[in-house]
Design a protein around this motif. Structure first.
Motif, PDB file in Angstrom:
ATOM      1  N   VAL A   1       3.275 -28.169  22.287  1.00  0.00           N
ATOM      2  CA  VAL A   1       4.242 -28.969  23.043  1.00  0.00           C
ATOM      3  C   VAL A   1       4.500 -28.341  24.410  1.00  0.00           C
ATOM      4  CG1 VAL A   1       6.679 -29.672  23.107  1.00  0.00           C
ATOM      5  CG2 VAL A   1       5.324 -30.038  21.037  1.00  0.00           C
ATOM      6  N   GLY A   2       4.616 -27.020  24.459  1.00  0.00           N
ATOM      7  CA  GLY A   2       4.852 -26.342  25.732  1.00  0.00           C
ATOM      8  C   GLY A   2       3.718 -26.555  26.719  1.00  0.00           C
ATOM      9  N   VAL A   3       2.490 -26.402  26.247  1.00  0.00           N
ATOM     10  CA  VAL A   3       1.332 -26.608  27.131  1.00  0.00           C
ATOM     11  C   VAL A   3       1.294 -28.046  27.629  1.00  0.00           C
ATOM     12  CG1 VAL A   3      -1.199 -26.729  27.165  1.00  0.00           C
ATOM     13  CG2 VAL A   3      -0.063 -24.733  26.179  1.00  0.00           C
ATOM     14  N   LEU A   4       1.489 -29.004  26.729  1.00  0.00           N
ATOM     15  CA  LEU A   4       1.474 -30.416  27.132  1.00  0.00           C
ATOM     16  C   LEU A   4       2.608 -30.730  28.098  1.00  0.00           C
ATOM     17  CD1 LEU A   4       0.556 -32.104  23.736  1.00  0.00           C
ATOM     18  CD2 LEU A   4      -0.927 -31.743  25.732  1.00  0.00           C
ATOM     19  N   GLN A   5       3.760 -30.112  27.887  1.00  0.00           N
ATOM     20  CA  GLN A   5       4.900 -30.335  28.778  1.00  0.00           C
ATOM     21  C   GLN A   5       4.613 -29.770  30.172  1.00  0.00           C
ATOM     22  OE1 GLN A   5       7.717 -31.788  27.374  1.00  0.00           O
ATOM     23  NE2 GLN A   5       8.858 -31.875  29.272  1.00  0.00           N
ATOM     24  N   VAL A   6       4.017 -28.607  30.245  1.00  0.00           N
ATOM     25  CA  VAL A   6       3.684 -28.014  31.548  1.00  0.00           C
ATOM     26  C   VAL A   6       2.645 -28.877  32.263  1.00  0.00           C
ATOM     27  CG1 VAL A   6       2.580 -26.029  32.684  1.00  0.00           C
ATOM     28  CG2 VAL A   6       4.337 -25.658  30.939  1.00  0.00           C
ATOM     29  N   ILE A   7       1.642 -29.335  31.521  1.00  0.00           N
ATOM     30  CA  ILE A   7       0.624 -30.210  32.123  1.00  0.00           C
ATOM     31  C   ILE A   7       1.273 -31.481  32.658  1.00  0.00           C
ATOM     32  CG2 ILE A   7      -1.372 -31.673  31.598  1.00  0.00           C
ATOM     33  CD1 ILE A   7      -2.277 -29.419  29.661  1.00  0.00           C
ATOM     34  N   SER A   8       2.153 -32.074  31.864  1.00  0.00           N
ATOM     35  CA  SER A   8       2.796 -33.309  32.315  1.00  0.00           C
ATOM     36  C   SER A   8       3.728 -33.063  33.500  1.00  0.00           C
ATOM     37  CB  SER A   8       3.559 -33.980  31.171  1.00  0.00           C
ATOM     38  OG  SER A   8       4.700 -33.231  30.831  1.00  0.00           O
ATOM     39  N   ALA A   9       4.264 -31.856  33.611  1.00  0.00           N
ATOM     40  CA  ALA A   9       5.146 -31.539  34.742  1.00  0.00           C
ATOM     41  C   ALA A   9       4.385 -31.614  36.058  1.00  0.00           C
ATOM     42  CB  ALA A   9       5.754 -30.150  34.564  1.00  0.00           C
TER      43      ALA A   9
END
Length: 171
Positions: free
Chosen positions: A43-51
Motif C-alpha cells: 500500500v505504501g509503495v502504491l500510495q507513493v507512486i500515485s502521489a
C-alpha cells in the motif's frame, strides 16, 4: 450458480485453516503480523507512486507522506516481528475498547428500543475483552492476532459453505 462446489471447497479449506490456526495461535499471530507488514509495504509503495501522478501539490504531498508512513510501518513490522505483534495487539485492544464504548453509547441512546439489550451486551463484552487484553497484555499479545485470524477463517468458511449450499439448491 455453477461453481457452488468450488465455494464449498473454499469454505472447507477456510475452516481447516482456522482450526490449524487455533491449534497454534502463536504461529498464526506471527503469520498475521507478517501479512499485515507486507500489506503496508505494498500500500505504501502504491500510495507513493500515485502521489507522483496527482495534479495538485497539496494532494500529492499528503498522498506521498501517507505512502511513506505506510511503507515505514510495513518495514518496521517485517524487521522486528515481536515489536510488531505488540504494536498490533495494542492498536487492536484500543479499537475493541473504543468499539465497546461506542456500543454502550448507542445502547443508551436507544434504551427504549427492542434491540437495546443486544447492543448493551455486545458493548459490555467488548469492554470486558479489552480489559482482559490490557490486564494480560504479554500473554494476549502472543496469541490474540492468531486466535482472531482463526475465528475469522472459521466464520468465513461457515458462511462460504452456507452460501454454496444455498446456491446449489434449485429454488
Amino acid at each position: 450458480m455453477k461453481n457452488w462446489m468450488l465455494w464449498l471447497i473454499v469454505g472447507v479449506i477456510s475452516i481447516v485453516g482456522g482450526l490449524v490456526a487455533l491449534l497454534n495461535p502463536l504461529a498464526a499471530t506471527f503469520a498475521a503480523e507478517r501479512l499485515i507488514g507486507w500489506i503496508f509495504i505494498i500500500v505504501g509503495v502504491l500510495q507513493v507512486i500515485s502521489a507522483f501522478r496527482e495534479q495538485g501539490r497539496g494532494a500529492s504531498l499528503w498522498a506521498g507522506l501517507i505512502g511513506v508512513l505506510a511503507l515505514l510501518a510495513g518495514i518496521s513490522l517485517l524487521s522486528n516481528p515481536f515489536s510488531g505483534v505488540i504494536s498490533l495487539t495494542l492498536v487492536l485492544s484500543v479499537l475493541i475498547a473504543a468499539a465497546g464504548i461506542s456500543k454502550l453509547i448507542t445502547a443508551y441512546q436507544i434504551r427504549r428500543a427492542r434491540y437495546f439489550p443486544l447492543i448493551l451486551i455486545s458493548g459490555l463484552v467488548s469492554i470486558v475483552l479489552a480489559i482482559l487484553i490490557f490486564t494480560n497484555f504479554q500473554e494476549a499479545a502472543t496469541v490474540l492476532l492468531g486466535v482472531m485470524l482463526a475465528i475469522e477463517l472459521i466464520s468465513n468458511g461457515v458462511s462460504l459453505i452456507a452460501l454454496s449450499l444455498f446456491r446449489r439448491s434449485p429454488t
